[in-house]
Design a protein around this motif. Sequence first.
Motif, PDB file in Angstrom:
ATOM      1  N   HIS A 144       0.828  -1.212   0.000  1.00  0.00           N
ATOM      2  CA  HIS A 144       0.000   0.000   0.000  1.00  0.00           C
ATOM      3  C   HIS A 144       0.858   1.256   0.000  1.00  0.00           C
ATOM      4  CE1 HIS A 144      -3.427  -2.595   0.758  1.00  0.00           C
ATOM      5  NE2 HIS A 144      -2.794  -3.115   1.794  1.00  0.00           N
ATOM      6  N   GLY A 145       2.169   1.106  -0.226  1.00  0.00           N
ATOM      7  CA  GLY A 145       3.059   2.259  -0.217  1.00  0.00           C
ATOM      8  C   GLY A 145       3.305   2.817   1.165  1.00  0.00           C
ATOM      9  N   LEU A 146       3.207   1.954   2.199  1.00  0.00           N
ATOM     10  CA  LEU A 146       3.344   2.393   3.578  1.00  0.00           C
ATOM     11  C   LEU A 146       4.429   1.583   4.282  1.00  0.00           C
ATOM     12  CD1 LEU A 146      -0.478   2.589   4.422  1.00  0.00           C
ATOM     13  CD2 LEU A 146       1.024   4.505   3.824  1.00  0.00           C
ATOM     14  N   ILE A 147       4.641   1.880   5.546  1.00  0.00           N
ATOM     15  CA  ILE A 147       5.535   1.112   6.403  1.00  0.00           C
ATOM     16  C   ILE A 147       4.711   0.579   7.574  1.00  0.00           C
ATOM     17  CG2 ILE A 147       7.636   2.394   5.828  1.00  0.00           C
ATOM     18  CD1 ILE A 147       7.150   3.925   8.542  1.00  0.00           C
ATOM     19  N   PRO A 148       5.201  -0.442   8.265  1.00  0.00           N
ATOM     20  CA  PRO A 148       4.490  -0.882   9.474  1.00  0.00           C
ATOM     21  C   PRO A 148       4.553   0.205  10.535  1.00  0.00           C
ATOM     22  CG  PRO A 148       6.586  -2.038   9.237  1.00  0.00           C
ATOM     23  CD  PRO A 148       6.362  -1.284   7.970  1.00  0.00           C
ATOM     24  N   ASP A 149       3.388   0.660  10.990  1.00  0.00           N
ATOM     25  CA  ASP A 149       3.372   1.775  11.936  1.00  0.00           C
ATOM     26  C   ASP A 149       2.472   1.505  13.133  1.00  0.00           C
ATOM     27  OD1 ASP A 149       0.897   1.960  10.688  1.00  0.00           O
ATOM     28  OD2 ASP A 149       0.870   4.152  10.742  1.00  0.00           O
ATOM     29  N   MET A 150       2.265   0.216  13.434  1.00  0.00           N
ATOM     30  CA  MET A 150       1.494  -0.145  14.620  1.00  0.00           C
ATOM     31  C   MET A 150       2.424  -0.845  15.615  1.00  0.00           C
ATOM     32  SD  MET A 150      -2.101  -1.343  12.823  1.00  0.00           S
ATOM     33  CE  MET A 150      -2.734  -2.064  14.343  1.00  0.00           C
ATOM     34  N   SER A 232       7.638   7.338  18.083  1.00  0.00           N
ATOM     35  CA  SER A 232       7.582   8.698  17.550  1.00  0.00           C
ATOM     36  C   SER A 232       8.180   8.756  16.143  1.00  0.00           C
ATOM     37  CB  SER A 232       8.333   9.653  18.487  1.00  0.00           C
ATOM     38  OG  SER A 232       8.407  10.950  17.929  1.00  0.00           O
ATOM     39  N   ILE A 233       9.317   8.087  15.973  1.00  0.00           N
ATOM     40  CA  ILE A 233       9.951   8.036  14.649  1.00  0.00           C
ATOM     41  C   ILE A 233       9.058   7.294  13.664  1.00  0.00           C
ATOM     42  CG2 ILE A 233      11.929   7.108  13.382  1.00  0.00           C
ATOM     43  CD1 ILE A 233      13.586   7.537  15.961  1.00  0.00           C
ATOM     44  N   GLU A 234       8.440   6.224  14.126  1.00  0.00           N
ATOM     45  CA  GLU A 234       7.537   5.437  13.284  1.00  0.00           C
ATOM     46  C   GLU A 234       6.421   6.306  12.720  1.00  0.00           C
ATOM     47  OE1 GLU A 234       6.081   1.099  14.346  1.00  0.00           O
ATOM     48  OE2 GLU A 234       4.629   2.554  15.085  1.00  0.00           O
ATOM     49  N   ARG A 235       5.788   7.111  13.579  1.00  0.00           N
ATOM     50  CA  ARG A 235       4.701   7.988  13.126  1.00  0.00           C
ATOM     51  C   ARG A 235       5.206   9.027  12.138  1.00  0.00           C
ATOM     52  NH1 ARG A 235       3.643   8.019  18.634  1.00  0.00           N
ATOM     53  NH2 ARG A 235       4.493  10.124  18.821  1.00  0.00           N
ATOM     54  N   ALA A 236       6.355   9.623  12.446  1.00  0.00           N
ATOM     55  CA  ALA A 236       6.899  10.683  11.584  1.00  0.00           C
ATOM     56  C   ALA A 236       7.275  10.146  10.211  1.00  0.00           C
ATOM     57  CB  ALA A 236       8.117  11.325  12.253  1.00  0.00           C
TER      58      ALA A 236
END
Length: 254
Positions: A144-150, A232-236
Amino acid sequence: MTVSHNVSLTIDGDRAHVALDRTDKHNGLTIDMLNELVRVAGVIGKRSDVRTVILSGNGPSFSSGLDVAKAMGNPLDVVRNFVPLPWRGTNTFQEACWAWRRLPQPVIAVVHGRCYGGGLQLALAADFRFVTPDSEFSVMEAKHGLIPDMTGAATLSRLIGIDQALLLTMTADPVDAAYAERIGLVTAVSADPRAAAEQLADRITARSPHAVAAAKKLFDRTWQTSARRTLSIERATQLPLIVRQVLGRDRNAK
Protein backbone atom coordinates in the motif's frame (compact mmCIF):
# COMPACT_ATOMS: atom_id res chain seq x y z
CA MET A 1 -17.86 -13.34 28.10
CA THR A 2 -18.22 -9.78 26.84
CA VAL A 3 -18.14 -8.87 23.15
CA SER A 4 -17.82 -5.31 21.88
CA HIS A 5 -16.74 -3.98 18.48
CA ASN A 6 -15.74 -7.48 17.31
CA VAL A 7 -13.42 -8.11 20.25
CA SER A 8 -14.37 -10.62 22.95
CA LEU A 9 -13.04 -10.88 26.49
CA THR A 10 -13.50 -13.91 28.74
CA ILE A 11 -11.90 -14.18 32.16
CA ASP A 12 -11.71 -17.75 33.37
CA GLY A 13 -10.14 -17.97 36.79
CA ASP A 14 -6.64 -16.53 36.54
CA ARG A 15 -6.62 -16.44 32.72
CA ALA A 16 -7.97 -13.83 30.30
CA HIS A 17 -8.93 -14.92 26.80
CA VAL A 18 -9.15 -12.14 24.21
CA ALA A 19 -10.32 -12.91 20.68
CA LEU A 20 -10.77 -10.91 17.49
CA ASP A 21 -14.26 -11.70 16.22
CA ARG A 22 -14.83 -10.28 12.77
CA THR A 23 -14.77 -13.66 11.15
CA ASP A 24 -16.35 -12.78 7.79
CA LYS A 25 -13.43 -10.40 7.11
CA HIS A 26 -10.63 -12.63 8.44
CA ASN A 27 -10.60 -10.32 11.46
CA GLY A 28 -9.64 -7.31 9.37
CA LEU A 29 -9.04 -4.58 11.93
CA THR A 30 -11.31 -1.55 12.10
CA ILE A 31 -10.62 1.58 14.11
CA ASP A 32 -13.41 0.58 16.48
CA MET A 33 -11.62 -2.75 17.03
CA LEU A 34 -8.34 -0.97 17.71
CA ASN A 35 -9.97 1.23 20.33
CA GLU A 36 -11.62 -1.81 21.86
CA LEU A 37 -8.29 -3.64 22.06
CA VAL A 38 -6.90 -0.68 23.98
CA ARG A 39 -9.90 -0.68 26.32
CA VAL A 40 -9.79 -4.43 26.95
CA ALA A 41 -6.06 -4.34 27.72
CA GLY A 42 -6.81 -1.60 30.25
CA VAL A 43 -9.45 -3.75 31.92
CA ILE A 44 -7.07 -6.69 32.19
CA GLY A 45 -4.26 -4.52 33.52
CA LYS A 46 -6.40 -3.60 36.51
CA ARG A 47 -7.16 -7.22 37.39
CA SER A 48 -4.57 -8.53 39.83
CA ASP A 49 -6.31 -11.92 39.73
CA VAL A 50 -5.46 -12.35 36.03
CA ARG A 51 -2.08 -14.04 35.69
CA THR A 52 -1.84 -14.70 31.93
CA VAL A 53 -3.53 -13.55 28.73
CA ILE A 54 -4.20 -15.60 25.60
CA LEU A 55 -4.84 -13.55 22.46
CA SER A 56 -6.38 -15.21 19.40
CA GLY A 57 -8.65 -14.73 16.41
CA ASN A 58 -11.94 -16.49 15.73
CA GLY A 59 -12.84 -17.84 12.30
CA PRO A 60 -10.44 -18.73 9.48
CA SER A 61 -7.57 -16.38 10.44
CA PHE A 62 -5.88 -14.58 13.29
CA SER A 63 -6.08 -11.28 11.38
CA SER A 64 -5.66 -10.13 7.79
CA GLY A 65 -4.50 -6.72 9.04
CA LEU A 66 -6.03 -3.27 8.98
CA ASP A 67 -9.17 -3.03 6.86
CA VAL A 68 -7.79 -0.12 4.84
CA ALA A 69 -10.91 0.36 2.71
CA LYS A 70 -13.16 0.64 5.76
CA ALA A 71 -10.72 2.88 7.63
CA MET A 72 -10.33 5.26 4.68
CA GLY A 73 -14.10 5.54 4.43
CA ASN A 74 -13.75 8.06 7.25
CA PRO A 75 -10.41 9.90 6.77
CA LEU A 76 -11.06 12.30 9.65
CA ASP A 77 -11.39 9.36 12.01
CA VAL A 78 -8.02 8.07 10.77
CA VAL A 79 -6.45 11.48 11.41
CA ARG A 80 -7.92 11.70 14.91
CA ASN A 81 -6.60 8.27 15.83
CA PHE A 82 -3.19 8.91 14.24
CA VAL A 83 -2.46 11.77 16.66
CA PRO A 84 -0.60 10.45 19.74
CA LEU A 85 -1.73 11.14 23.27
CA PRO A 86 1.16 13.02 24.97
CA TRP A 87 0.96 11.18 28.29
CA ARG A 88 0.99 7.82 26.51
CA GLY A 89 3.39 8.42 23.65
CA THR A 90 1.31 6.37 21.21
CA ASN A 91 -1.60 6.88 18.86
CA THR A 92 -4.55 4.48 18.67
CA PHE A 93 -2.99 2.33 15.95
CA GLN A 94 0.14 1.88 18.05
CA GLU A 95 -1.57 1.54 21.42
CA ALA A 96 -3.82 -1.26 20.12
CA CYS A 97 -0.61 -3.31 19.99
CA TRP A 98 1.61 -1.67 22.59
CA ALA A 99 -1.07 -1.92 25.29
CA TRP A 100 -0.32 -5.64 25.45
CA ARG A 101 3.35 -4.98 26.08
CA ARG A 102 2.42 -2.56 28.86
CA LEU A 103 0.53 -5.27 30.73
CA PRO A 104 2.34 -6.84 33.70
CA GLN A 105 0.83 -10.18 32.72
CA PRO A 106 2.50 -12.24 29.98
CA VAL A 107 0.53 -12.31 26.73
CA ILE A 108 0.52 -15.41 24.51
CA ALA A 109 -0.76 -15.12 20.94
CA VAL A 110 -2.37 -18.12 19.26
CA VAL A 111 -2.14 -17.70 15.49
CA HIS A 112 -3.69 -19.52 12.56
CA GLY A 113 -4.46 -18.65 8.96
CA ARG A 114 -3.53 -15.15 7.85
CA CYS A 115 -1.41 -12.97 10.09
CA TYR A 116 -0.80 -9.90 7.96
CA GLY A 117 0.08 -6.24 8.43
CA GLY A 118 -1.50 -4.82 11.56
CA GLY A 119 -2.50 -8.33 12.61
CA LEU A 120 1.13 -9.39 12.57
CA GLN A 121 2.13 -6.31 14.56
CA LEU A 122 -0.52 -7.23 17.14
CA ALA A 123 0.88 -10.75 17.37
CA LEU A 124 4.42 -9.38 17.68
CA ALA A 125 3.29 -7.27 20.65
CA ALA A 126 2.53 -10.48 22.54
CA ASP A 127 5.33 -12.02 24.57
CA PHE A 128 5.00 -15.42 22.88
CA ARG A 129 3.48 -16.68 19.62
CA PHE A 130 2.30 -20.24 19.03
CA VAL A 131 1.16 -20.84 15.47
CA THR A 132 -0.34 -23.55 13.27
CA PRO A 133 1.81 -25.14 10.52
CA ASP A 134 -0.41 -23.61 7.82
CA SER A 135 -0.37 -20.06 9.18
CA GLU A 136 1.06 -17.33 6.93
CA PHE A 137 2.77 -14.06 7.80
CA SER A 138 3.34 -10.85 5.87
CA VAL A 139 4.59 -7.37 6.66
CA MET A 140 2.32 -6.22 3.86
CA GLU A 141 2.28 -2.43 4.29
CA ALA A 142 4.65 -1.90 1.34
CA LYS A 143 1.89 -3.17 -0.95
CA HIS A 144 0.00 0.00 0.00
CA GLY A 145 3.06 2.26 -0.22
CA LEU A 146 3.34 2.39 3.58
CA ILE A 147 5.54 1.11 6.40
CA PRO A 148 4.49 -0.88 9.47
CA ASP A 149 3.37 1.77 11.94
CA MET A 150 1.49 -0.15 14.62
CA THR A 151 4.67 -0.70 16.72
CA GLY A 152 6.28 -2.99 14.16
CA ALA A 153 9.37 -0.77 14.17
CA ALA A 154 9.72 -1.39 17.90
CA THR A 155 9.32 -5.17 17.75
CA LEU A 156 10.20 -6.63 14.36
CA SER A 157 13.95 -5.98 14.10
CA ARG A 158 14.48 -6.74 17.78
CA LEU A 159 12.97 -10.18 17.33
CA ILE A 160 14.50 -11.22 14.01
CA GLY A 161 17.39 -8.82 13.33
CA ILE A 162 17.48 -5.79 11.09
CA ASP A 163 18.31 -7.64 7.86
CA GLN A 164 15.36 -10.01 8.13
CA ALA A 165 13.12 -7.14 9.26
CA LEU A 166 14.08 -5.10 6.19
CA LEU A 167 13.67 -8.11 3.92
CA LEU A 168 10.12 -8.77 5.10
CA THR A 169 9.21 -5.07 5.14
CA MET A 170 10.64 -4.07 1.76
CA THR A 171 9.30 -7.08 -0.15
CA ALA A 172 5.99 -7.58 1.70
CA ASP A 173 6.41 -11.24 0.75
CA PRO A 174 4.32 -13.77 2.69
CA VAL A 175 6.26 -16.40 4.63
CA ASP A 176 5.11 -19.71 6.02
CA ALA A 177 5.19 -20.91 9.61
CA ALA A 178 8.36 -22.96 9.19
CA TYR A 179 10.29 -19.96 7.88
CA ALA A 180 8.81 -17.72 10.56
CA GLU A 181 9.99 -20.11 13.25
CA ARG A 182 13.44 -20.40 11.71
CA ILE A 183 14.05 -16.63 11.79
CA GLY A 184 12.52 -16.18 15.26
CA LEU A 185 9.33 -14.42 14.20
CA VAL A 186 7.28 -16.94 16.18
CA THR A 187 7.96 -18.87 19.36
CA ALA A 188 6.92 -22.30 18.09
CA VAL A 189 4.88 -24.08 15.43
CA SER A 190 2.33 -26.49 16.86
CA ALA A 191 -0.49 -28.67 15.54
CA ASP A 192 -2.49 -27.38 18.51
CA PRO A 193 -1.18 -23.91 19.33
CA ARG A 194 -3.96 -23.19 21.82
CA ALA A 195 -3.03 -26.23 23.87
CA ALA A 196 0.61 -25.15 23.72
CA ALA A 197 -0.38 -21.68 24.89
CA GLU A 198 -2.46 -23.05 27.76
CA GLN A 199 0.41 -25.30 28.85
CA LEU A 200 2.85 -22.40 28.87
CA ALA A 201 0.33 -20.27 30.77
CA ASP A 202 0.07 -23.03 33.40
CA ARG A 203 3.85 -23.13 33.77
CA ILE A 204 4.09 -19.35 34.14
CA THR A 205 1.22 -19.22 36.62
CA ALA A 206 3.16 -21.61 38.85
CA ARG A 207 5.81 -18.91 39.31
CA SER A 208 5.72 -15.75 41.41
CA PRO A 209 3.49 -13.13 39.75
CA HIS A 210 5.87 -10.43 40.96
CA ALA A 211 8.89 -12.15 39.43
CA VAL A 212 7.04 -12.73 36.15
CA ALA A 213 5.94 -9.09 35.93
CA ALA A 214 9.44 -7.90 36.84
CA ALA A 215 11.01 -10.11 34.16
CA LYS A 216 8.69 -8.71 31.50
CA LYS A 217 9.41 -5.15 32.58
CA LEU A 218 13.14 -5.78 32.72
CA PHE A 219 13.45 -7.06 29.17
CA ASP A 220 11.09 -4.44 27.74
CA ARG A 221 13.04 -1.61 29.38
CA THR A 222 16.44 -2.90 28.30
CA TRP A 223 15.75 -3.21 24.57
CA GLN A 224 18.14 -1.07 22.55
CA THR A 225 16.00 2.03 21.94
CA SER A 226 13.22 3.42 24.10
CA ALA A 227 9.82 2.41 22.81
CA ARG A 228 8.51 5.97 23.07
CA ARG A 229 11.29 7.31 20.83
CA THR A 230 10.90 4.48 18.32
CA LEU A 231 7.14 4.95 18.05
CA SER A 232 7.58 8.70 17.55
CA ILE A 233 9.95 8.04 14.65
CA GLU A 234 7.54 5.44 13.28
CA ARG A 235 4.70 7.99 13.13
CA ALA A 236 6.90 10.68 11.58
CA THR A 237 8.09 8.30 8.87
CA GLN A 238 4.60 7.06 8.06
CA LEU A 239 2.81 10.42 7.90
CA PRO A 240 4.23 11.65 4.54
CA LEU A 241 3.57 8.20 3.04
CA ILE A 242 -0.07 8.42 4.09
CA VAL A 243 -0.30 11.89 2.55
CA ARG A 244 1.11 10.55 -0.74
CA GLN A 245 -1.49 7.78 -0.75
CA VAL A 246 -4.33 10.20 -0.03
CA LEU A 247 -3.14 12.48 -2.85
CA GLY A 248 -2.63 9.53 -5.19
CA ARG A 249 1.00 10.38 -5.88
CA ASP A 250 2.62 7.00 -5.24
CA ARG A 251 2.36 5.30 -8.62
CA ASN A 252 4.92 2.60 -7.90
CA ALA A 253 2.98 0.87 -5.11
CA LYS A 254 1.32 -2.32 -6.39
